[in-house]
Motif scaffolding. Sequence first.
Motif: not given
Lengths: 114, 114
Positions: A68-96
């Motif tokens: 009767x107990x539901x347990x939850x855990x974090x899926x860190x790999x999905x959060x890493x998508x945000x890191x990836x997107x931010x890194x893409x933006x930074x690459x654009x800025x730095x290229x500029x």
Amino acid sequence: MAQYSAQLDGVFTALSDPTRRAVIGRLGRGPATVGELARDVPMTLPSFMKHLRVLEQHGLIRTRKSGRVRSCELARERLALVDGWLAEQRAVWEGRTDRLERLVSGLEPPKEPR
Amino acid sequence: MAQYSAQLDGVFTALSDPTRRAVIGRLGRGPATVGELARDVPMTLPSFMKHLRVLEQHGLIRTRKSGRVRSCELARERLALVDGWLAEQRAVWEGRTDRLERLVSGLEPPKEPR
């Protein structure tokens, strides 16, 4: 690419709520049951369950029922998508910035506007 | 703290749409007018303007009108909020990993559950 974009839509939607961000923060310290997570939240259990479903639906947490107990855990790999997107933006800025620096230091002639 | 949380809500909401993320990507290469931004977007101008207003309202872009032309630039410092939030999460995970490592290597006695 379309799937990546849809996943980003979902991750950012899931992160746009303070209750859901608090769950992510809590699960960063380790898995927890729904009961443990709900204890700290000033909200009815059904409302809180909706937030958990949004997190699960968008892949940020995994849940598993044992008896009767539901347990939850974090899926860190999905959060890493945000890191990836931010890194893409930074690459654009730095290229500029790199281009501006080369321009200023006279290493690169200015490009004609297209 | 409440203001920080509300700003995060807004930033994540603003980032949850592919058109708005595309605008951020484009403005990362430098400022642009609304006309230039709208040119690449398969959508009516009023719909596109709504997306720009969401970005401006949540502090991710700044716009300025000069005569009949409105120009937009990226507010990178607001995007840095996302970096900060991710860094907080990582600190939580790493704190947890460090504790596990100390536990495994016998440097720290296990804590009694509270």
